[in-house]
Design a protein around this motif. Sequence first.
Motif, PDB file in Angstrom:
ATOM      1  N   LEU A  90      56.246 -65.013  18.691  1.00  0.00           N
ATOM      2  CA  LEU A  90      56.577 -64.646  17.814  1.00  0.00           C
ATOM      3  C   LEU A  90      56.827 -64.246  17.794  1.00  0.00           C
ATOM      4  CD1 LEU A  90      52.543 -65.668  15.756  1.00  0.00           C
ATOM      5  CD2 LEU A  90      55.126 -67.215  15.939  1.00  0.00           C
ATOM      6  N   TYR A  95      65.942 -65.027  15.426  1.00  0.00           N
ATOM      7  CA  TYR A  95      66.278 -65.157  14.042  1.00  0.00           C
ATOM      8  C   TYR A  95      67.010 -64.135  13.418  1.00  0.00           C
ATOM      9  CZ  TYR A  95      65.574 -70.170  15.917  1.00  0.00           C
ATOM     10  OH  TYR A  95      66.131 -71.302  15.980  1.00  0.00           O
ATOM     11  N   TYR A  99      69.708 -73.606  10.547  1.00  0.00           N
ATOM     12  CA  TYR A  99      70.093 -73.420  11.791  1.00  0.00           C
ATOM     13  C   TYR A  99      68.813 -75.008  11.745  1.00  0.00           C
ATOM     14  CZ  TYR A  99      71.217 -69.120  11.976  1.00  0.00           C
ATOM     15  OH  TYR A  99      71.386 -67.451  11.957  1.00  0.00           O
ATOM     16  N   GLY A 100      69.439 -76.145  11.028  1.00  0.00           N
ATOM     17  CA  GLY A 100      68.088 -77.170  11.386  1.00  0.00           C
ATOM     18  C   GLY A 100      68.689 -77.946  11.950  1.00  0.00           C
ATOM     19  N   GLY A 134      59.549 -71.703   7.053  1.00  0.00           N
ATOM     20  CA  GLY A 134      60.724 -71.923   7.765  1.00  0.00           C
ATOM     21  C   GLY A 134      61.940 -71.649   7.310  1.00  0.00           C
ATOM     22  N   ASP A 170      58.953 -67.838   5.650  1.00  0.00           N
ATOM     23  CA  ASP A 170      59.805 -67.513   6.750  1.00  0.00           C
ATOM     24  C   ASP A 170      59.067 -66.028   7.188  1.00  0.00           C
ATOM     25  OD1 ASP A 170      61.997 -68.474   8.371  1.00  0.00           O
ATOM     26  OD2 ASP A 170      61.485 -66.944   9.074  1.00  0.00           O
ATOM     27  N   MET A 171      58.234 -65.243   9.012  1.00  0.00           N
ATOM     28  CA  MET A 171      58.105 -64.611   9.025  1.00  0.00           C
ATOM     29  C   MET A 171      59.324 -63.982   9.590  1.00  0.00           C
ATOM     30  SD  MET A 171      57.001 -65.352  13.156  1.00  0.00           S
ATOM     31  CE  MET A 171      59.231 -66.474  14.449  1.00  0.00           C
ATOM     32  N   THR A 172      60.325 -63.997   9.613  1.00  0.00           N
ATOM     33  CA  THR A 172      61.571 -63.076  10.094  1.00  0.00           C
ATOM     34  C   THR A 172      62.251 -62.331   7.860  1.00  0.00           C
ATOM     35  OG1 THR A 172      61.916 -64.253  11.739  1.00  0.00           O
ATOM     36  CG2 THR A 172      63.761 -62.811  11.185  1.00  0.00           C
ATOM     37  N   GLN A 199      65.698 -63.394   7.495  1.00  0.00           N
ATOM     38  CA  GLN A 199      65.941 -64.854   6.969  1.00  0.00           C
ATOM     39  C   GLN A 199      65.348 -64.871   4.688  1.00  0.00           C
ATOM     40  OE1 GLN A 199      68.201 -65.627   8.622  1.00  0.00           O
ATOM     41  NE2 GLN A 199      66.689 -67.247   9.742  1.00  0.00           N
ATOM     42  N   ALA A 246      55.563 -65.134   5.302  1.00  0.00           N
ATOM     43  CA  ALA A 246      54.505 -65.797   5.973  1.00  0.00           C
ATOM     44  C   ALA A 246      54.784 -66.635   7.436  1.00  0.00           C
ATOM     45  CB  ALA A 246      53.963 -66.966   4.387  1.00  0.00           C
ATOM     46  N   ILE A 249      53.812 -70.098   9.603  1.00  0.00           N
ATOM     47  CA  ILE A 249      53.138 -71.034   8.654  1.00  0.00           C
ATOM     48  C   ILE A 249      52.155 -71.357   9.331  1.00  0.00           C
ATOM     49  CG2 ILE A 249      55.976 -71.765   8.481  1.00  0.00           C
ATOM     50  CD1 ILE A 249      55.640 -72.780  11.366  1.00  0.00           C
ATOM     51  N   GLU A 250      51.308 -71.003  10.163  1.00  0.00           N
ATOM     52  CA  GLU A 250      50.185 -70.948  11.194  1.00  0.00           C
ATOM     53  C   GLU A 250      49.015 -70.205   9.965  1.00  0.00           C
ATOM     54  OE1 GLU A 250      52.922 -69.309  12.500  1.00  0.00           O
ATOM     55  OE2 GLU A 250      52.798 -70.696  14.236  1.00  0.00           O
ATOM     56  N   ASN A 257      62.801 -77.832   8.585  1.00  0.00           N
ATOM     57  CA  ASN A 257      63.655 -78.157   8.785  1.00  0.00           C
ATOM     58  C   ASN A 257      63.407 -77.381  10.594  1.00  0.00           C
ATOM     59  OD1 ASN A 257      65.941 -79.533   9.885  1.00  0.00           O
ATOM     60  ND2 ASN A 257      66.984 -79.095   7.810  1.00  0.00           N
ATOM     61  N   CYS A 258      63.316 -77.838  11.537  1.00  0.00           N
ATOM     62  CA  CYS A 258      63.627 -77.649  13.241  1.00  0.00           C
ATOM     63  C   CYS A 258      62.805 -76.326  13.204  1.00  0.00           C
ATOM     64  CB  CYS A 258      65.228 -77.408  13.435  1.00  0.00           C
ATOM     65  SG  CYS A 258      65.292 -78.008  14.726  1.00  0.00           S
TER      66      CYS A 258
HETATM   67  C1  LIG Z   1      66.295 -72.620  13.345  1.00  0.00           C
HETATM   68  S1  LIG Z   1      65.848 -71.933  12.106  1.00  0.00           S
HETATM   69  C2  LIG Z   1      65.964 -73.252  10.945  1.00  0.00           C
HETATM   70  C3  LIG Z   1      65.627 -72.741   9.689  1.00  0.00           C
HETATM   71  C4  LIG Z   1      65.711 -73.267   8.349  1.00  0.00           C
HETATM   72  N1  LIG Z   1      64.864 -74.157   8.528  1.00  0.00           N
HETATM   73  C5  LIG Z   1      66.910 -74.150   8.085  1.00  0.00           C
HETATM   74  O1  LIG Z   1      67.170 -74.933   8.355  1.00  0.00           O
HETATM   75  O2  LIG Z   1      68.517 -74.124   8.308  1.00  0.00           O
HETATM   76  C6  LIG Z   1      63.561 -71.388  12.468  1.00  0.00           C
HETATM   77  C7  LIG Z   1      63.459 -70.063  11.282  1.00  0.00           C
HETATM   78  O3  LIG Z   1      61.363 -70.473  11.292  1.00  0.00           O
HETATM   79  C8  LIG Z   1      60.979 -69.027  11.560  1.00  0.00           C
HETATM   80  N2  LIG Z   1      59.460 -69.516  11.367  1.00  0.00           N
HETATM   81  C9  LIG Z   1      60.121 -69.777  13.431  1.00  0.00           C
HETATM   82  N3  LIG Z   1      57.956 -69.861  13.117  1.00  0.00           N
HETATM   83  C10 LIG Z   1      57.419 -69.519  11.955  1.00  0.00           C
HETATM   84  C11 LIG Z   1      56.781 -69.267  12.306  1.00  0.00           C
HETATM   85  N4  LIG Z   1      55.503 -69.258  12.844  1.00  0.00           N
HETATM   86  N5  LIG Z   1      56.233 -68.554  11.090  1.00  0.00           N
HETATM   87  C12 LIG Z   1      57.264 -68.566   9.663  1.00  0.00           C
HETATM   88  N6  LIG Z   1      58.915 -68.137  10.571  1.00  0.00           N
HETATM   89  C13 LIG Z   1      58.756 -69.128  11.215  1.00  0.00           C
HETATM   90  C14 LIG Z   1      62.994 -68.253  11.672  1.00  0.00           C
HETATM   91  O4  LIG Z   1      61.980 -66.677  11.318  1.00  0.00           O
HETATM   92  C15 LIG Z   1      63.572 -69.099  12.070  1.00  0.00           C
HETATM   93  O5  LIG Z   1      63.909 -68.533  10.396  1.00  0.00           O
END
Ligand SMILES: C[S@@+](CC[C@H](N)C(=O)[O-])C[C@H]1O[C@@H](n2cnc3c(N)ncnc32)[C@H](O)[C@@H]1O
Length: 349
Positions: free
Chosen positions: A12, A19, A65-66, A84, A108-110, A113, A140, A142-143, A161-162
């Motif tokens: 994490l 990101y 980034y989807g 996310g 999102d955790m970041t 973002q 947050a 997502i877990e 999305n991804c």
């Molecule tokens: C590949 S990007 C996709 C972002 C967005 N869904 C899009 O389509 O543009 C992944 C995102 O998921 C977030 N993320 C990854 N793992 C996460 C987690 N365990 N909890 C919350 N956010 C998470 C990252 O911070 C990042 O912003």
Amino acid sequence: MACSKEKECQILEDMKEYYGKTIQNKDELMINNSTSTCDAPPCKLPRHIAGALELIHPDVKAKSYGCGMTVPELLEGTHVLDLGSGAGHDCFALAKLVGETGHVTGVDMTEEQLEFARRYIDYHQETFGYSKPNTDFVMAYIEKLGDAGLKDDTFDVIISNCVVNLSPDKRAVLKEAHRVLKPGGEMYFSDMYADQVVPDHIKQHKVLWGEGFAGALWWEDLVRITREVGFSTPRLVKASKINIKKSIQDLTGNVKYVAATYRLFKVPQNGNNMPVDVVYNGSVTGHDKVIALDKHNTFKVGSVVEVDPELSAIIQQSRFASAFTVVPSKTSDGEKTIPMNPFSGTRAA
Ligand SMILES: C[S@@+](CC[C@H](N)C(=O)[O-])C[C@H]1O[C@@H](n2cnc3c(N)ncnc32)[C@H](O)[C@@H]1O
């Protein structure tokens, strides 16, 4: 923190770094994510969706980034959660589609973002002509959505999305998604899947985690976990092969990957076992002649179509209930299987 094991916590933290700091726009990603708004050419989006996408601020588009399109049908007035949410691309598109009476929450955790996405809330409110913003972004994991105050039975629709592939604990993510969805609610999400359990040597690689290759689920594990946490059988909406750069392929070896969109519903798993006939009435925006609920179930207005018992439960207990008439099947020839394999019949992106 959303993790208990040291290794999961490290994943994490690395992901936040990736990101939040390493990747600044989608051209820097190592996968070809040209699939983000269209699974494969020719791409024909319903006009209302294409219109919503056109209104997204270009800076937000550049940070999308989807790996798939996360726009289900029938969103008007719904409360949507994006797991996310990143820079907010999909949240803002859906904010237009849910309308002024609906709401979209991105988690999102970041921090980077979230800060970025929040800067564009007012822009989109004004562009859509809404009297107040209908989007918010919450920090947050997502877990552990409960830690951010997300309550049981709150959301009509969850999108993602991804992102699920990036989590070190998919079961926790899907369990939390099931918890916060209202009964009859739907999780509609795009993600990366592997054709086998991803071997340990790939899972050790930091960049492969950041890009989703290390954490991608074997698609059969998705089917198993979703059933275990209480969702309906995953409905495959679309899938396309992921084009992998040579440098990545050297590391991933013979593991094949696809980007796939599935929809999962929060409906009871053991209902009536009899297939039923359904008739679509054409009332869903953008689908006045035909609607496809998944890759294998398309409904023309006025035509009688036999569906498997689970799809009949989904239709009757979800937001799609008002769009269909349901009658017991007169023609049933017994059990129907549900095709779920995203690798069968996929085209290159
Ligand atoms: C590949 S990007 C996709 C972002 C967005 N869904 C899009 O389509 O543009 C992944 C995102 O998921 C977030 N993320 C990854 N793992 C996460 C987690 N365990 N909890 C919350 N956010 C998470 C990252 O911070 C990042 O912003």
